[in-house]
Every structure is written in structure tokens, then in C-alpha cells.
Design an enzyme around this catalytic site. Structure first.
Site, PDB file in Angstrom:
ATOM      1  N   ARG A 183       0.844  -1.192   0.000  1.00 31.53           N
ATOM      2  CA  ARG A 183       0.000   0.000   0.000  1.00 31.53           C
ATOM      3  C   ARG A 183       0.882   1.245   0.000  1.00 31.53           C
ATOM      4  O   ARG A 183       2.004   1.224   0.482  1.00 31.53           O
ATOM      5  CB  ARG A 183      -0.898   0.027   1.236  1.00 31.53           C
ATOM      6  CG  ARG A 183      -2.057  -0.975   1.182  1.00 31.53           C
ATOM      7  CD  ARG A 183      -2.947  -0.912   2.405  1.00 31.53           C
ATOM      8  NE  ARG A 183      -2.249  -1.338   3.594  1.00 31.53           N
ATOM      9  CZ  ARG A 183      -1.673  -0.550   4.481  1.00 31.53           C
ATOM     10  NH1 ARG A 183      -1.757   0.767   4.369  1.00 31.53           N
ATOM     11  NH2 ARG A 183      -1.037  -1.044   5.518  1.00 31.53           N
TER      12      ARG A 183
ATOM     13  N   GLY B 237      -0.169  -9.794  12.983  1.00 31.06           N
ATOM     14  CA  GLY B 237      -0.649 -11.043  13.556  1.00 31.06           C
ATOM     15  C   GLY B 237      -2.141 -11.320  13.570  1.00 31.06           C
ATOM     16  O   GLY B 237      -2.569 -12.246  14.259  1.00 31.06           O
ATOM     17  N   LYS B 238      -2.949 -10.586  12.796  1.00 30.85           N
ATOM     18  CA  LYS B 238      -4.389 -10.872  12.800  1.00 30.85           C
ATOM     19  C   LYS B 238      -4.690 -12.235  12.178  1.00 30.85           C
ATOM     20  O   LYS B 238      -5.414 -13.039  12.762  1.00 30.85           O
ATOM     21  CB  LYS B 238      -5.167  -9.772  12.044  1.00 30.85           C
ATOM     22  CG  LYS B 238      -5.209  -8.436  12.771  1.00 30.85           C
ATOM     23  CD  LYS B 238      -6.035  -7.397  12.037  1.00 30.85           C
ATOM     24  CE  LYS B 238      -5.524  -7.094  10.655  1.00 30.85           C
ATOM     25  NZ  LYS B 238      -4.139  -6.596  10.583  1.00 30.85           N
ATOM     26  N   THR B 239      -4.147 -12.481  10.971  1.00 34.56           N
ATOM     27  CA  THR B 239      -4.433 -13.754  10.306  1.00 34.56           C
ATOM     28  C   THR B 239      -3.996 -14.913  11.194  1.00 34.56           C
ATOM     29  O   THR B 239      -4.704 -15.916  11.341  1.00 34.56           O
ATOM     30  CB  THR B 239      -3.716 -13.818   8.941  1.00 34.56           C
ATOM     31  OG1 THR B 239      -4.124 -12.691   8.171  1.00 34.56           O
ATOM     32  CG2 THR B 239      -4.052 -15.105   8.200  1.00 34.56           C
TER      33      THR B 239
ATOM     34  N   TYR C 135      -1.183  -3.656  -7.045  1.00 33.98           N
ATOM     35  CA  TYR C 135      -0.980  -4.372  -5.784  1.00 33.98           C
ATOM     36  C   TYR C 135      -2.256  -4.411  -4.931  1.00 33.98           C
ATOM     37  O   TYR C 135      -2.924  -3.378  -4.749  1.00 33.98           O
ATOM     38  CB  TYR C 135       0.162  -3.741  -4.951  1.00 33.98           C
ATOM     39  CG  TYR C 135       0.096  -4.242  -3.521  1.00 33.98           C
ATOM     40  CD1 TYR C 135       0.536  -5.538  -3.220  1.00 33.98           C
ATOM     41  CD2 TYR C 135      -0.509  -3.501  -2.508  1.00 33.98           C
ATOM     42  CE1 TYR C 135       0.388  -6.059  -1.947  1.00 33.98           C
ATOM     43  CE2 TYR C 135      -0.660  -4.013  -1.229  1.00 33.98           C
ATOM     44  CZ  TYR C 135      -0.211  -5.294  -0.952  1.00 33.98           C
ATOM     45  OH  TYR C 135      -0.376  -5.805   0.294  1.00 33.98           O
ATOM     46  N   GLY C 136      -2.533  -5.535  -4.353  1.00 25.64           N
ATOM     47  CA  GLY C 136      -3.674  -5.831  -3.482  1.00 25.64           C
ATOM     48  C   GLY C 136      -4.422  -4.662  -2.879  1.00 25.64           C
ATOM     49  O   GLY C 136      -5.463  -4.241  -3.382  1.00 25.64           O
TER      50      GLY C 136
ATOM     51  N   HIS D  26     -10.432  -2.494  11.422  1.00 31.73           N
ATOM     52  CA  HIS D  26      -9.341  -3.357  10.933  1.00 31.73           C
ATOM     53  C   HIS D  26      -9.135  -4.467  11.963  1.00 31.73           C
ATOM     54  O   HIS D  26      -8.145  -4.477  12.686  1.00 31.73           O
ATOM     55  CB  HIS D  26      -8.082  -2.496  10.773  1.00 31.73           C
ATOM     56  CG  HIS D  26      -6.968  -3.145   9.996  1.00 31.73           C
ATOM     57  ND1 HIS D  26      -5.655  -2.739  10.111  1.00 31.73           N
ATOM     58  CD2 HIS D  26      -6.960  -4.152   9.086  1.00 31.73           C
ATOM     59  CE1 HIS D  26      -4.886  -3.470   9.309  1.00 31.73           C
ATOM     60  NE2 HIS D  26      -5.644  -4.330   8.684  1.00 31.73           N
TER      61      HIS D  26
ATOM     62  N   ASP E 147      -9.285  -9.869   8.924  1.00 26.07           N
ATOM     63  CA  ASP E 147      -8.764  -8.525   8.604  1.00 26.07           C
ATOM     64  C   ASP E 147      -9.753  -7.394   8.839  1.00 26.07           C
ATOM     65  O   ASP E 147      -9.350  -6.313   9.230  1.00 26.07           O
ATOM     66  CB  ASP E 147      -8.303  -8.505   7.137  1.00 26.07           C
ATOM     67  CG  ASP E 147      -7.395  -7.322   6.811  1.00 26.07           C
ATOM     68  OD1 ASP E 147      -6.424  -7.107   7.558  1.00 26.07           O
ATOM     69  OD2 ASP E 147      -7.652  -6.623   5.815  1.00 26.07           O
TER      70      ASP E 147
ATOM     71  N   LYS F 108      -9.646  -2.482   1.709  1.00 28.62           N
ATOM     72  CA  LYS F 108      -9.358  -1.324   2.548  1.00 28.62           C
ATOM     73  C   LYS F 108     -10.134  -0.082   2.098  1.00 28.62           C
ATOM     74  O   LYS F 108     -10.597   0.707   2.928  1.00 28.62           O
ATOM     75  CB  LYS F 108      -7.848  -1.052   2.576  1.00 28.62           C
ATOM     76  CG  LYS F 108      -7.040  -2.211   3.175  1.00 28.62           C
ATOM     77  CD  LYS F 108      -7.444  -2.474   4.579  1.00 28.62           C
ATOM     78  CE  LYS F 108      -7.069  -3.790   5.190  1.00 28.62           C
ATOM     79  NZ  LYS F 108      -5.735  -4.258   5.265  1.00 28.62           N
TER      80      LYS F 108
ATOM     81  N   SER G  61      -1.226  -3.639  10.239  1.00 26.70           N
ATOM     82  CA  SER G  61      -0.889  -4.527   9.130  1.00 26.70           C
ATOM     83  C   SER G  61       0.348  -5.357   9.455  1.00 26.70           C
ATOM     84  O   SER G  61       1.338  -4.830   9.981  1.00 26.70           O
ATOM     85  CB  SER G  61      -0.630  -3.689   7.878  1.00 26.70           C
ATOM     86  OG  SER G  61      -1.764  -2.911   7.600  1.00 26.70           O
TER      87      SER G  61
ATOM     88  N   ASN H 204       6.360  -8.625   1.822  1.00 28.73           N
ATOM     89  CA  ASN H 204       4.903  -8.417   1.800  1.00 28.73           C
ATOM     90  C   ASN H 204       4.246  -9.270   0.710  1.00 28.73           C
ATOM     91  O   ASN H 204       3.204  -8.928   0.180  1.00 28.73           O
ATOM     92  CB  ASN H 204       4.567  -6.935   1.589  1.00 28.73           C
ATOM     93  CG  ASN H 204       3.092  -6.636   1.813  1.00 28.73           C
ATOM     94  OD1 ASN H 204       2.467  -7.190   2.731  1.00 28.73           O
ATOM     95  ND2 ASN H 204       2.505  -5.783   0.983  1.00 28.73           N
TER      96      ASN H 204
ATOM     97  N   ARG I 263       3.099  -4.116  17.660  1.00 27.41           N
ATOM     98  CA  ARG I 263       4.450  -4.644  17.689  1.00 27.41           C
ATOM     99  C   ARG I 263       5.296  -3.685  18.498  1.00 27.41           C
ATOM    100  O   ARG I 263       5.701  -2.644  17.977  1.00 27.41           O
ATOM    101  CB  ARG I 263       4.962  -4.624  16.245  1.00 27.41           C
ATOM    102  CG  ARG I 263       5.520  -5.871  15.702  1.00 27.41           C
ATOM    103  CD  ARG I 263       5.839  -5.658  14.235  1.00 27.41           C
ATOM    104  NE  ARG I 263       5.208  -6.705  13.447  1.00 27.41           N
ATOM    105  CZ  ARG I 263       5.722  -7.915  13.257  1.00 27.41           C
ATOM    106  NH1 ARG I 263       6.916  -8.208  13.742  1.00 27.41           N
ATOM    107  NH2 ARG I 263       5.073  -8.814  12.571  1.00 27.41           N
TER     108      ARG I 263
ATOM    109  N   ARG J 281       2.003 -12.232  -0.702  1.00 35.64           N
ATOM    110  CA  ARG J 281       0.686 -12.584  -0.140  1.00 35.64           C
ATOM    111  C   ARG J 281       0.067 -13.785  -0.839  1.00 35.64           C
ATOM    112  O   ARG J 281       0.416 -14.118  -1.965  1.00 35.64           O
ATOM    113  CB  ARG J 281      -0.268 -11.384  -0.303  1.00 35.64           C
ATOM    114  CG  ARG J 281       0.208 -10.107   0.383  1.00 35.64           C
ATOM    115  CD  ARG J 281      -0.665  -9.737   1.529  1.00 35.64           C
ATOM    116  NE  ARG J 281      -0.078  -8.693   2.377  1.00 35.64           N
ATOM    117  CZ  ARG J 281      -0.585  -8.346   3.556  1.00 35.64           C
ATOM    118  NH1 ARG J 281      -1.662  -8.934   4.020  1.00 35.64           N
ATOM    119  NH2 ARG J 281      -0.006  -7.417   4.288  1.00 35.64           N
TER     120      ARG J 281
ATOM    121  N   GLY K 243       0.131 -20.164  18.449  1.00 42.09           N
ATOM    122  CA  GLY K 243      -0.846 -20.955  19.203  1.00 42.09           C
ATOM    123  C   GLY K 243      -0.834 -20.638  20.696  1.00 42.09           C
ATOM    124  O   GLY K 243      -1.871 -20.670  21.365  1.00 42.09           O
TER     125      GLY K 243
END
Ligand code: GTP
Ligand code: SPV
Ligand code: MN
Length: 587
Positions: free
Chosen positions: A71, A251-253, A197-198, A226, A277, A206, A248, A369, A402, A371, A497
Site C-alpha cells: 500500500r 498477527g491478525k491472520t 498491488y492488493g 481493521h 482482517d 481497505k 498490518s 509483503n 508490535r 501474499r 498458538g
């Protein structure tokens, strides 16, 4: 043939086609036959490569331009009428001026190309909470990604009315100097040009589901965040849900799909993924906060994904997936990325398209990055509630970032208002998900800094107002940090985990089943409140991850004061008071 007779839709498409001048216009009906035909076309031109269909059925590889891998926050604009409504954290330009500039960039941009018309739904088609959009694009890659990430086609076209969200994407020359990702909230319009790009081009994600939707949420009394959404099933068989906002690539996924540690699995714990997300949250008829995932797929970070860190994500990518900017293993026509396994291919092509030998090359093979775009229904732990129209009731909201220091492993806010304060002061090291420096700590309130479609202080006020509506039924609000490091820069907490150990405490706090100690920043677990069995972490180490370093937090207060200063008298009183109260408690 057009899939709708709606005049508003057809007039807008005519106008966009007159500007971009495509050779032909093709409606995406969502059928497998049409998608298969597009895949074949894109393979023929080299836009995508077909991977080993025995090992990875329905999977393809794509490489973006080298200058187009993330992005672009400095080229992302919120063009509302008045500059002050975009606020100090967004780029703004006068809408008329921006439309004029964009017209120049789009003029004739689709000459010799096809314009695809993608009717798509954010949310279950027909659900009262779904919202519909159209993306016009000249990229088959975008069509194929949208068909994974959202619900597309005829069923959506039938629902279109004049309230649809308009999105125009043209690849043009992929010129980074002419790249613009622009939102016109007053017109429900998104315009993206010169990127492939995504996050810049999958306009449902987004651009719509966060930037435009946050404005709709403000006006209509709901929230677009988000956030991941997950359900935690305890040994009694009850499933309790939480939503968590991390910036972004923080660690959400991974959290959304976590597999409990062995000792938890044996007792019957299980985690169900509702979303990884984006969450749309509303007050339900029962007065509680309900969350739904408007997406239909995962656009996940590849590096670091492996059968230990996130087996569910890896499993999700084994069919019907598009990989972007990863390593192409030529020996068996599969893919690889850093952190997949310790066996990089020697006969391979890197993300830039150059020959690459994983055993000898000093450079990374996959972009940090890079994906995968994977169907959510592939996920082995996808929640039975994933397609439920009303979503799931949320017991806890979790913020996190982070931070090598300062932020403890976990703490609970004192109440909703204090929780909004905790979200507003979030800070995190920047990652490769956005162009620019990596590893620099910056304030990223609610993980929405790059995604809030209006003035951040008004957004905080909206959060405070939602708390008033929810009253005693409001979720409890927490903050976590999996990323504290030791002197050598290594992560102290095992993460992945093992994060369930922290989520267990969080959930128990929501149901008055666990104790806590009061600290100046909020409530923390006592070390004995976290189950460490089998974690490899001892009590003393955990104690080091908890607690409050008052000197560091005093510095933090200074940083927050500076940040809050940007918002002037727009800053909600309540948040200013929370900051002063924190400062006092630290004395
Ligand atoms: P976006 O899709 O960009 O919004 O990111 P995300 O928040 O979904 O991030 P994701 O889960 O993809 O994680 C990004 C990176 O963080 C990956 O390299 C992971 O390996 C790493 N990561 C995720 N969870 C943890 C954790 O608990 N501990 C540590 N040390 N790293 C983690
Ligand atoms: C993020 O950057 O937060 C993502 C990836 O989830 S993108 O869709 O590119 O925004
Ligand atoms: Mn994201």
C-alpha cells in the site's frame, strides 16, 4: 451484456467508459466457466502462471511490478468537501481538483484493453448488513482476486440500487509518480490508478470496507474496523467471540486461525475463524455488539506462514489460491517463501522474476509483503457462523501492536472510555505492508491510521458514543503485545498458538471468571493467572512480560501528549482526561 437495468449503475459505467475508452466491456457474472476462461487468458499473456495442479489445484502465481508491492499511504487521499473533515492523519485534496487531476490520468487509459465490471458484495448477499459495490478494472488479476475476496456476480447485480459504492481501477503505466488511491466519501466513490498491488486495487477491501465504510458507520451508527473476529470454544463447549485490531502484518491472520497448544486441545479448546482482517460491528437487537466479516477470502502475508506457525492458513492456500510475489519453485512448479520450511528451492525464480537459488543467494526470494489470496471456505477452522447474516456477539475487543518494549503482554482497560483511550494510543513498529521504512514505532490508533476515512478525533468520538449506546452490554477492552524482545532482539513470548493462553484470561475476565491486579495502566493478570504448562516459559519470564515500567510509561505519556496535540480542540475531552489520569497514576 449488462447484468442490471439500474439506470444509476449503467449511466456511471457509461461515463467511466467514455473517459477510459476500453475496447470492450465485460460483466463478471461469477460463473466458474467465465473465471476459468479469464484464467486461461491471463496465463496466455503471462499475467499469471498456472502452478502444479496435482499439488496445488486451481492455484496460480502472479508477480507485481517491482515498484508496486505494498500500500502507498503517501498517495492515498480522502477527498471530502472540507480539509478539516479529513483530519490531520489523512492526505486531502479538494474533490474538484482531484477529479480533474484523475481525469487526466484515466483519459484513454483502457484503450486497447477490456473493462471488466465486477458487481460485488461486502457481506452475505441479501443480508441486511451487506453493502454492494461495483469495481471497474482493466486487470484480470484484480477480477480473479475479487472473485476470491468478495462475493461477486449475478446475484449481487440483482441487488444493486443507486446506493452502490463506485470503484474505478486502471493499471495505466504502473507509474509510481502517478499512482493515486483516492476516496470521495460524499460520492461513495473510489478511484485507483497506476497500481496492481492488493490493497491499492482490490477496492472492496481497505478502500470500501474500511475507508468508505467507516464514514457510513459514523453516519449510520455502526463501526468498520481493521479487526479479526474469532470464536473460542472452551472445554464446556461454549463459544465466545472476540474482535482484535492489530496493524498490518502484526498477527491478525495468525491469531484468527490459531491452533491451541496440545495441553489445551486435550482439554477440548478450539478456535473458530470468522474473519482475519475486517470487521463490521453493530449494536444488535439484544443490545450487544455484533460483528460480521464482510470479506469472503484471506489476503494473507506469506512469509512466516508454515505448518507450525499457522497450519490453518497454509491449508487454506492448497487450492483455488493466487500467490503474489513469492518464490516459484521450478522443480515441481510450486511456491516457496521465507519461513515456509528450511528447504529453499535451488532451481527457482524470485519475486522479481530473476533466477534464484535458495541455497546460495544472499537475497530474499519472496517479497516480505508477498501474499496469498485464499478462499475463506478453504480454512479448516472456518466458523459455522462465517455466513450467518447477523454475525457473532462480541465479548472482548483486543488492541495490539508490535512493541519491543513498554507495552506488557496483556492488560485490560478500566472501562469502555479508558478502552477507547487505550486504542487511541496504540503504537506499533511499521511493517512491509506499506511502502516506506520498516521497524519505526508510530502511533496507529485502533490499527486504523491508514484506513480511517474521516477525522481521527471524530472517529474516537464515534467510539465513545458507541460505548454510551452499548452501556453495560459493551464488550471489555484489552491490549496485547506478542512482540517484546530480549537484549539480543529475540521475541520473548512464543506467540502463535500459545497466544491462546492470554486469550483464555481475556475471555475469563469478560465472564468474571479470572482475577487481576490493578496497575497504573489498567488491570493485568497475576503471573499465576496465565496457564504456562507446556509453553517453555517460566513464571519469572512471564513476570518480566507483565508489569509497568513507570519510567518508560512516563516517556510514553509525553509521546501521547504530542500526538494528541495534532488534534487540537477536536480531541474528545474524555480522552484528554484519560491521559491526565494515567499521568497521575504513574506518579
Ligand atoms: P495484514 O494482512 O497486513 O493486515 O496483517 P495481519 O495482522 O493479518 O498479520 P499476519 O497474521 O499475517 O502476521 C504478520 C507477521 O507477523 C507474520 O510474519 C507472522 O509470522 C508474524 N506473527 C504473527 N503472529 C505472531 C506472534 O504471535 N508472534 C510473533 N513473534 N510473530 C507473529
Ligand atoms: C494490510 O496492509 O493491512 C493488508 C493488506 O491487510 S492490503 O490489502 O494490501 O491492505
Ligand atoms: Mn490488513
Amino acid at each position: 451484456m449488462a447484468l442490471t437495468q439500474n439506470r444509476a449503475v449503467l449511466d456511471w459505467i457509461d461515463k467511466m467508459a467514455a473517459m477510459t475508452q476500453p475496447d470492450q466491456i465485460v460483466w463478471i457474472d461469477g460463473s466458474e466457466a467465465q473465471l476459468e476462461d479469464l484464467r486461461a487468458q491471463a496465463v496466455a499473456t503471462g499475467e499469471i502462471e498456472k502452478l502444479n495442479q496435482e499439488k496445488l489445484p486451481g492455484c496460480y502465481l502472479h508477480r507485481t511490478a517491482v515498484n508496486d508491492v505494498a500500500r502507498v499511504e503517501d498517495r492515498t487521499f480522502i477527498c471530502c468537501e472540507k480539509k478539516e473533515d479529513a483530519g490531520p492523519t489523512n492526505n486531502w485534496m479538494d474533490p474538484k481538483e482531484m477529479y480533474a487531476k484523475l481525469e487526466g490520468l484515466y483519459a484513454g487509459a483502457m484503450k486497447g484493453r477490456t473493462m471488466y465490471v465486477i458487481p460485488y458484495s461486502m457481506g452475505v448477499v441479501g443480508s441486511p448488513f451487506a453493502k454492494y459495490g461495483i469495481e471497474l478494472t482493466d486487470s484480470i488479476y484484480v477480477v480473479l482476486n475479487m472473485a476470491i475476496m468478495t462475493r461477486v456476480g449475478t446475484a449481487v447485480a440483482e441487488k444493486l440500487d443507486e446506493n452502490f459504492i463506485k470503484g474505478l481501477h486502471a493499471k495505466a503505466d504502473i507509474d509510481p509518480e502517478k499512482r493515486y488511491i483516492v476516496h470521495f466519501p460524499q460520492d461513495n466513490t473510489i478511484m485507483s490508478v497506476n497500481s496492481g498491488y492488493g490493497g491499492n486495487v482490490l477496492l472492496g477491501k481497505k478502500c470500501f470496507a474500511l475507508r468508505i465504510a467507516s464514514c457510513l458507520g459514523r453516519d449510520e451508527g455502526w463501526m468498520a474496523e481493521h479487526m479479526l473476529i474469532l470464536g473460542i470454544q472452551n472445554p464446556a463447549g461454549e463459544v465466545r467471540y472476540l474482535a482484535a485490531a492489530f496493524p498490518s502484518a502484526c498477527g491478525k491472520t495468525n491469531l484468527a486461525m490459531l491452533i491451541p497448544p496440545a495441553h489445551y486441545r486435550e482439554k477440548g479448546w478450539k478456535v473458530w475463524c470468522v474473519g482475519d482482517d475486517i470487521a463490521w460491528l453493530r449494536v444488535g437487537e439484544d443490545g450487544r455488539l455484533w460483528a460480521m466479516n464482510p470479506e469472503y477470502g484471506f489476503f494473507g502475508v506469506a512469509p512466516g506462514t508454515n505448518d507450525k506457525s499457522n497450519p490453518n492458513a497454509l491449508a487454506s492456500t492448497q487450492k483455488g489460491t493466487i500467490f503474489t510475489n513469492v518464490v516459484h519453485n521450478l522443480d515441481d512448479n510450486t511456491v516457496w517463501w521465507e519461513g515456509l520450511d528450511k528447504n529453499p528451492p535451488e532451481n527457482a525464480v524470485d519475486w522479481k522474476g530473476n533466477p534464484w537459488n535458495g541455497k546460495t543467494s544472499a537475497e530474499k526470494g519472496a517479497h516480505p509483503n508477498s501474499r496469498f489470496t485464499a478462499p475463506a471456505l478453504n480454512c479448516p477452522c472456518i466458523s459455522p457462523e462465517f455466513e450467518s447474516a447477523q454475525g457473532v456477539p462480541i465479548s472482548a475487543i483486543v488492541f495490539g501492536g508490535r512493541r519491543a518494549k513498554t507495552a506488557p503482554l496483556v492488560y485490560q482497560s478500566r472501562d469502555w472510555e479508558h478502552g477507547v483511550f487505550v486504542g487511541s494510543i496504540m503504537a506499533s513498529e511499521t511493517t512491509a505492508a506499506a511502502a516506506g521504512a520498516v521497524g519505526v514505532v508510530r502511533r496507529d490508533p485502533m490499527a486504523m491510521l491508514p484506513f480511517c476515512g474521516y477525522h481521527m478525533a471524530d472517529y474516537w468520538q464515534h467510539w465513545l458514543d458507541m460505548g454510551k449506546t452499548l452501556g453495560g452490554k459493551a464488550p471489555k477492552i484489552f491490549n496485547v503485545n506478542w512482540f517484546r524482545t530480549d537484549e539480543e532482539g529475540r521475541f520473548i513470548w512464543p506467540g502463535f498458538g500459545d497466544n491462546l493462553r492470554v486469550l483464555e484470561w481475556i475471555m475469563k475476565r469478560c465472564f468474571d471468571e479470572a482475577g487481576a491486579a490493578e496497575t497504573p495502566i489498567g488491570f493485568e493478570p497475576k503471573a499465576e493467572d496465565i496457564d504456562l504448562e507446556g509453553s517453555g516459559i517460566d513464571r519469572a519470564t512471564l513476570e518480566g512480560l507483565l508489569g509497568v515500567d513507570k519510567a518508560l510509561w512516563k516517556e510514553e505519556v509525553q509521546g501521547i501528549r504530542e500526538f494528541y496535540g495534532k488534534f487540537g480542540d477536536k480531541l474528545p475531552q474524555g480522552l484528554a482526561q484519560e491521559l491526565e489520569a494515567l499521568d497521575k497514576r504513574l506518579d
